[in-house]
Design a protein around this motif. Structure first.
Motif, PDB file in Angstrom:
ATOM      1  N   CYS A  15      -9.488  20.796  76.718  1.00 30.01           N
ATOM      2  CA  CYS A  15      -8.033  20.933  76.577  1.00 30.01           C
ATOM      3  C   CYS A  15      -7.673  21.819  75.391  1.00 30.01           C
ATOM      4  N   ILE A  16      -8.392  21.646  74.289  1.00 33.31           N
ATOM      5  CA  ILE A  16      -8.081  22.418  73.083  1.00 33.31           C
ATOM      6  C   ILE A  16      -8.334  23.903  73.303  1.00 33.31           C
ATOM      7  N   ILE A  17      -9.515  24.248  73.844  1.00 35.81           N
ATOM      8  CA  ILE A  17      -9.860  25.664  73.987  1.00 35.81           C
ATOM      9  C   ILE A  17      -9.132  26.300  75.168  1.00 35.81           C
ATOM     10  N   THR A  18      -8.394  25.508  75.926  1.00 44.41           N
ATOM     11  CA  THR A  18      -7.550  26.060  76.985  1.00 44.41           C
ATOM     12  C   THR A  18      -6.102  26.170  76.527  1.00 44.41           C
ATOM     13  N   PHE A  19      -5.600  25.121  75.901  1.00 40.93           N
ATOM     14  CA  PHE A  19      -4.186  25.077  75.533  1.00 40.93           C
ATOM     15  C   PHE A  19      -3.830  26.108  74.469  1.00 40.93           C
ATOM     16  N   ILE A  20      -4.663  26.238  73.427  1.00 40.05           N
ATOM     17  CA  ILE A  20      -4.316  27.116  72.306  1.00 40.05           C
ATOM     18  C   ILE A  20      -4.179  28.568  72.734  1.00 40.05           C
ATOM     19  N   PRO A  21      -5.180  29.176  73.392  1.00 38.44           N
ATOM     20  CA  PRO A  21      -4.988  30.578  73.803  1.00 38.44           C
ATOM     21  C   PRO A  21      -3.921  30.741  74.880  1.00 38.44           C
ATOM     22  N   ALA A  22      -3.761  29.736  75.748  1.00 38.19           N
ATOM     23  CA  ALA A  22      -2.733  29.840  76.779  1.00 38.19           C
ATOM     24  C   ALA A  22      -1.337  29.844  76.173  1.00 38.19           C
ATOM     25  N   LEU A  23      -1.147  29.098  75.094  1.00 41.10           N
ATOM     26  CA  LEU A  23       0.167  29.034  74.453  1.00 41.10           C
ATOM     27  C   LEU A  23       0.565  30.380  73.855  1.00 41.10           C
ATOM     28  N   GLY A  24      -0.404  31.126  73.330  1.00 42.60           N
ATOM     29  CA  GLY A  24      -0.085  32.411  72.731  1.00 42.60           C
ATOM     30  C   GLY A  24      -0.345  33.596  73.648  1.00 42.60           C
ATOM     31  N   GLU A  25      -0.483  33.344  74.945  1.00 39.52           N
ATOM     32  CA  GLU A  25      -0.833  34.400  75.896  1.00 39.52           C
ATOM     33  C   GLU A  25       0.259  35.466  75.965  1.00 39.52           C
ATOM     34  N   TYR A  26      -0.189  36.704  76.091  1.00 42.48           N
ATOM     35  CA  TYR A  26       0.740  37.831  76.158  1.00 42.48           C
ATOM     36  C   TYR A  26       0.572  38.637  77.445  1.00 42.48           C
ATOM     37  N   LEU A  27      -0.669  38.928  77.814  1.00 48.69           N
ATOM     38  CA  LEU A  27      -0.914  39.850  78.922  1.00 48.69           C
ATOM     39  C   LEU A  27      -0.521  39.242  80.273  1.00 48.69           C
ATOM     40  N   VAL A  28      -0.915  37.992  80.511  1.00 51.66           N
ATOM     41  CA  VAL A  28      -0.654  37.368  81.816  1.00 51.66           C
ATOM     42  C   VAL A  28       0.842  37.276  82.106  1.00 51.66           C
ATOM     43  N   PRO A  29       1.670  36.729  81.212  1.00 52.31           N
ATOM     44  CA  PRO A  29       3.116  36.708  81.512  1.00 52.31           C
ATOM     45  C   PRO A  29       3.723  38.098  81.581  1.00 52.31           C
ATOM     46  N   ASN A  30       3.133  39.049  80.874  1.00 49.94           N
ATOM     47  CA  ASN A  30       3.666  40.404  80.902  1.00 49.94           C
ATOM     48  C   ASN A  30       3.459  41.044  82.270  1.00 49.94           C
ATOM     49  N   LEU A  31       2.329  40.751  82.934  1.00 53.70           N
ATOM     50  CA  LEU A  31       2.022  41.361  84.223  1.00 53.70           C
ATOM     51  C   LEU A  31       2.468  40.509  85.409  1.00 53.70           C
ATOM     52  N   LEU A  32       2.455  39.184  85.261  1.00 56.31           N
ATOM     53  CA  LEU A  32       2.747  38.300  86.396  1.00 56.31           C
ATOM     54  C   LEU A  32       4.089  37.581  86.277  1.00 56.31           C
ATOM     55  N   GLY A  33       4.635  37.488  85.080  1.00 54.68           N
ATOM     56  CA  GLY A  33       5.824  36.663  84.894  1.00 54.68           C
ATOM     57  C   GLY A  33       7.143  37.385  84.985  1.00 54.68           C
ATOM     58  N   GLY A  34       7.164  38.679  84.641  1.00 52.51           N
ATOM     59  CA  GLY A  34       8.447  39.373  84.618  1.00 52.51           C
ATOM     60  C   GLY A  34       9.376  38.743  83.594  1.00 52.51           C
ATOM     61  N   LEU A  35      10.676  38.836  83.831  1.00 51.56           N
ATOM     62  CA  LEU A  35      11.652  38.257  82.912  1.00 51.56           C
ATOM     63  C   LEU A  35      11.667  36.737  82.986  1.00 51.56           C
ATOM     64  N   GLN A  36      11.411  36.180  84.175  1.00 50.08           N
ATOM     65  CA  GLN A  36      11.451  34.725  84.331  1.00 50.08           C
ATOM     66  C   GLN A  36      10.274  34.050  83.638  1.00 50.08           C
ATOM     67  N   GLY A  37       9.142  34.713  83.607  1.00 50.12           N
ATOM     68  CA  GLY A  37       7.934  34.096  83.066  1.00 50.12           C
ATOM     69  C   GLY A  37       7.590  34.546  81.660  1.00 50.12           C
ATOM     70  N   THR A  38       8.571  35.030  80.906  1.00 49.42           N
ATOM     71  CA  THR A  38       8.314  35.469  79.530  1.00 49.42           C
ATOM     72  C   THR A  38       7.833  34.304  78.679  1.00 49.42           C
ATOM     73  N   MET A  39       6.795  34.547  77.908  1.00 43.72           N
ATOM     74  CA  MET A  39       6.273  33.529  77.008  1.00 43.72           C
ATOM     75  C   MET A  39       6.485  33.952  75.567  1.00 43.72           C
ATOM     76  N   TYR A  40       6.208  33.038  74.665  1.00 43.02           N
ATOM     77  CA  TYR A  40       6.485  33.250  73.247  1.00 43.02           C
ATOM     78  C   TYR A  40       5.710  34.444  72.691  1.00 43.02           C
ATOM     79  N   GLY A  41       4.489  34.657  73.184  1.00 43.12           N
ATOM     80  CA  GLY A  41       3.698  35.792  72.726  1.00 43.12           C
ATOM     81  C   GLY A  41       4.357  37.123  73.017  1.00 43.12           C
ATOM     82  N   ASN A  42       5.122  37.193  74.108  1.00 45.73           N
ATOM     83  CA  ASN A  42       5.837  38.425  74.428  1.00 45.73           C
ATOM     84  C   ASN A  42       6.936  38.716  73.412  1.00 45.73           C
ATOM     85  N   LEU A  43       7.585  37.656  72.913  1.00 37.39           N
ATOM     86  CA  LEU A  43       8.613  37.846  71.889  1.00 37.39           C
ATOM     87  C   LEU A  43       8.002  38.353  70.586  1.00 37.39           C
TER      88      LEU A  43
END
Length: 257
Positions: A184-212
């Motif tokens: 859980c730890i080694i999955t949650f931490i990098p997922a929380l700060g993810e930038y590339l995946v929401p940038n390519l798959l999320g669009g405006l609806q799936g923006t994550m904190y790393g994009n900001l």
């Protein structure tokens, strides 16, 4: 980074080393930052939960049902995609989740839907993409924990009348809990700060904190980007604290039993 978070920039984007809390005030006064952080925590948490749900039966199957001769092949087959570029793997998911992608084609063939459903550029698309990337990271520590299970303990529980579900929740899960927590730890931490995946798959609806954070740095507002990063680190430390407390509670319950 912490020092930069207390600075500011002028109209020419030049750093001013004045030492104030203006950047943190922007973060906490603007609802978009905190709402995006909360949304990112939820998506990272969902990613972790789905990874654990998938990794547990998969690790159990490979460890208990596959002969030692073929286990390495199964494990390498799961980890091998990790050797491919993250950009390529993420972009390939857009081909799967698009309106004419593999997922919509499968649903149409199965008769589930008559017209393509919009998955790409949504939050579910981001979660699916994150699960696809981080599942091996969750799998490895859980598999290692299951491998170390003593069969005699499971046999003793069965001989003492413990059913399948009782053995699972009272014996197996408490014993492999350290592996689950590590996954859980080694999955949650990098997922929380993810930038590339929401940038390519999320669009405006799936923006994550790393994009900001990336947007702030790309706009030459380094103090704001640093303040956002510090807030993210504090959120991660808070999540780890809660997770450690949960793990302590699990160990206490196990000790009492």
């Amino acid at each position: 980074m912490v020092a930069y978070s207390f600075w500011s920039v002028d109209d020419n984007y030049q750093l001013i080393q004045n030492g104030n809390l203006d950047q943190y005030a922007k973060v906490f006064e603007n609802p978009i930052y905190l709402m995006t952080l909360l949304s990112s925590v939820i998506m990272a948490l969902l990613t972790t939960i789905f990874c654990v749900i998938l990794a547990l039966p998969l690790a159990w199957f490979i460890s208990r049902s596959v002969s030692a001769r073929w286990r390495v092949l199964f494990i390498v087959g799961l980890i091998l995609p990790g050797w491919v570029s993250l950009l390529i793997r993420t972009y390939s998911m857009s081909l799967v989740l698009g309106e004419e992608g593999l997922l919509n084609w499968s649903l149409a063939v199965a008769g589930v839907t008559e017209s393509p459903i919009q998955i790409l550029f949504t939050k579910p698309a981001v979660v699916i993409g994150l699960v696809n990337i981080y599942l091996p990271y969750t799998f490895v520590p859980i598999y290692a924990a299951i491998e170390k299970l003593d069969d005699s303990i499971l046999e003793a529980a069965e001989n003492l009348g413990a059913g399948v579900f009782r053995r699972l929740f009272k014996v197996i899960l408490p014993l492999i809990m350290p592996g689950i927590v590590a996954g859980c730890i080694i999955t949650f931490i990098p997922a929380l700060g993810e930038y590339l995946v929401p940038n390519l798959l999320g669009g405006l609806q799936g923006t994550m904190y790393g994009n900001l954070i990336a947007t702030a740095f790309q706009g030459y507002n380094w103090p704001l980007g640093s303040a956002l990063s510090v807030v993210l680190l504090l959120a991660i430390f808070g999540s780890l604290f809660l997770l450690s407390r949960f793990a302590d509670v699990s160990r206490s319950l196990l000790a009492e039993q």
